[in-house]
Design a protein around this motif. Sequence first.
Motif, PDB file in Angstrom:
ATOM      1  N   LEU A 148       1.491   4.371 -13.634  1.00 60.17           N
ATOM      2  CA  LEU A 148       1.428   4.897 -12.874  1.00 60.17           C
ATOM      3  C   LEU A 148       1.072   4.204 -11.881  1.00 60.17           C
ATOM      4  CD1 LEU A 148      -0.265   8.284 -12.436  1.00 60.17           C
ATOM      5  CD2 LEU A 148       1.953   8.473 -11.792  1.00 60.17           C
ATOM      6  N   ALA A 149      -0.441   2.953 -13.091  1.00 60.87           N
ATOM      7  CA  ALA A 149      -0.837   1.640 -12.567  1.00 60.87           C
ATOM      8  C   ALA A 149       0.434   0.878 -11.913  1.00 60.87           C
ATOM      9  CB  ALA A 149      -1.538   1.455 -12.726  1.00 60.87           C
ATOM     10  N   TYR A 150       1.681   0.796 -13.547  1.00 63.99           N
ATOM     11  CA  TYR A 150       2.547   0.472 -13.502  1.00 63.99           C
ATOM     12  C   TYR A 150       3.815  -0.121 -11.912  1.00 63.99           C
ATOM     13  CZ  TYR A 150       6.100  -2.879 -15.775  1.00 63.99           C
ATOM     14  OH  TYR A 150       7.192  -4.186 -15.529  1.00 63.99           O
ATOM     15  N   TYR A 151       4.000   1.430 -11.713  1.00 60.79           N
ATOM     16  CA  TYR A 151       4.650   1.359 -10.826  1.00 60.79           C
ATOM     17  C   TYR A 151       4.306   1.331  -9.499  1.00 60.79           C
ATOM     18  CZ  TYR A 151       8.251   4.327  -8.138  1.00 60.79           C
ATOM     19  OH  TYR A 151       9.444   4.532  -7.599  1.00 60.79           O
ATOM     20  N   SER A 152       3.083   1.838  -8.934  1.00 59.05           N
ATOM     21  CA  SER A 152       2.586   1.964  -7.379  1.00 59.05           C
ATOM     22  C   SER A 152       1.625   1.000  -7.696  1.00 59.05           C
ATOM     23  CB  SER A 152       1.596   3.203  -7.367  1.00 59.05           C
ATOM     24  OG  SER A 152       0.173   2.860  -8.789  1.00 59.05           O
ATOM     25  N   GLY A 153       1.486  -0.482  -8.466  1.00 57.16           N
ATOM     26  CA  GLY A 153       0.624  -1.613  -8.219  1.00 57.16           C
ATOM     27  C   GLY A 153      -1.412  -1.585  -9.056  1.00 57.16           C
ATOM     28  N   ASP A 154      -1.588  -1.992  -9.372  1.00 57.11           N
ATOM     29  CA  ASP A 154      -3.496  -1.957  -9.212  1.00 57.11           C
ATOM     30  C   ASP A 154      -3.852  -1.194  -8.435  1.00 57.11           C
ATOM     31  OD1 ASP A 154      -3.117  -1.968 -12.319  1.00 57.11           O
ATOM     32  OD2 ASP A 154      -3.288  -3.784 -12.028  1.00 57.11           O
ATOM     33  N   ALA A 155      -3.740  -1.987  -7.209  1.00 58.25           N
ATOM     34  CA  ALA A 155      -4.401  -1.387  -6.261  1.00 58.25           C
ATOM     35  C   ALA A 155      -3.620  -0.002  -5.383  1.00 58.25           C
ATOM     36  CB  ALA A 155      -4.209  -2.618  -4.678  1.00 58.25           C
ATOM     37  N   GLY A 156      -2.306   0.240  -5.570  1.00 58.45           N
ATOM     38  CA  GLY A 156      -1.848   1.878  -5.235  1.00 58.45           C
ATOM     39  C   GLY A 156      -2.531   2.422  -5.642  1.00 58.45           C
ATOM     40  N   TYR A 157      -2.558   1.945  -7.220  1.00 61.59           N
ATOM     41  CA  TYR A 157      -3.733   3.218  -7.926  1.00 61.59           C
ATOM     42  C   TYR A 157      -4.509   3.723  -7.878  1.00 61.59           C
ATOM     43  CZ  TYR A 157      -5.037   5.592 -12.168  1.00 61.59           C
ATOM     44  OH  TYR A 157      -5.500   6.234 -13.282  1.00 61.59           O
ATOM     45  N   ALA A 158      -4.928   2.441  -7.962  1.00 62.54           N
ATOM     46  CA  ALA A 158      -6.888   2.317  -7.228  1.00 62.54           C
ATOM     47  C   ALA A 158      -6.701   3.557  -6.468  1.00 62.54           C
ATOM     48  CB  ALA A 158      -7.637   1.326  -7.432  1.00 62.54           C
ATOM     49  N   ARG A 159      -6.207   3.113  -4.992  1.00 60.32           N
ATOM     50  CA  ARG A 159      -6.592   4.150  -3.603  1.00 60.32           C
ATOM     51  C   ARG A 159      -5.641   5.467  -3.550  1.00 60.32           C
ATOM     52  NH1 ARG A 159      -3.949  -0.517  -1.604  1.00 60.32           N
ATOM     53  NH2 ARG A 159      -1.557   0.368  -1.555  1.00 60.32           N
ATOM     54  N   GLY A 160      -5.012   5.454  -5.176  1.00 61.46           N
ATOM     55  CA  GLY A 160      -4.687   7.140  -5.466  1.00 61.46           C
ATOM     56  C   GLY A 160      -3.271   6.946  -5.140  1.00 61.46           C
ATOM     57  N   THR A 161      -2.315   6.046  -4.448  1.00 59.21           N
ATOM     58  CA  THR A 161      -1.204   6.582  -3.796  1.00 59.21           C
ATOM     59  C   THR A 161      -0.468   7.140  -4.164  1.00 59.21           C
ATOM     60  OG1 THR A 161      -0.082   4.360  -4.293  1.00 59.21           O
ATOM     61  CG2 THR A 161      -0.928   3.918  -2.635  1.00 59.21           C
TER      62      THR A 161
END
Length: 190
Positions: A148-161
Amino acid sequence: MRVLLIVALLALAGCATAPKNTRNACAIFEQRDGWFNNWERAAKKASREYGVPVPILMATIYTESGFRPNARPPRTKLFGFIPWKRQSTAYGFSQALDGTWSRYKRETGHLMARRTKFADAIDFVGWYHRNSHETNGIALNDAYHLYLAYYSGDAGYARGTWRGNSGMKKAAQRASNIARTYAQQLKSCG
């Protein structure tokens, strides 16, 4: 001289295609066990370097590119039928974006790394997952959340996108399932 050239071209041709049985880790490593292009050796090296299990590294590449070295996202269509720009700059085994790949090369010192070279791509995946672990506290053996973090990027993962994105969650589940399958297979191949 001609024979040597033909042998070299045939050896290189095998590197430009995906392995035949990508759902079997043992078969993948068997098919790519050359002196210069040894995928098992590259995967184990990346695993030692970054602490991410080999099955998770391999599952990420399986999910991203199906082990195709020149994989790219599809082109968008202009007026619904004219091939146009690609959706992103993702490219190669790891589907790394241009900017993230540049950052990887800069931070690791692998300035000659190529996204179409398996050893470089799997090292990138390990590096990225390690960053996700350090940035977001994701366990290095958690294939689902690492993906999930790989796909959405670490910042996107942290935001819960990813929370409202069923396609992203399905891809993460696929990565997690194949990582589990690869782990079982790797216990028995030799």
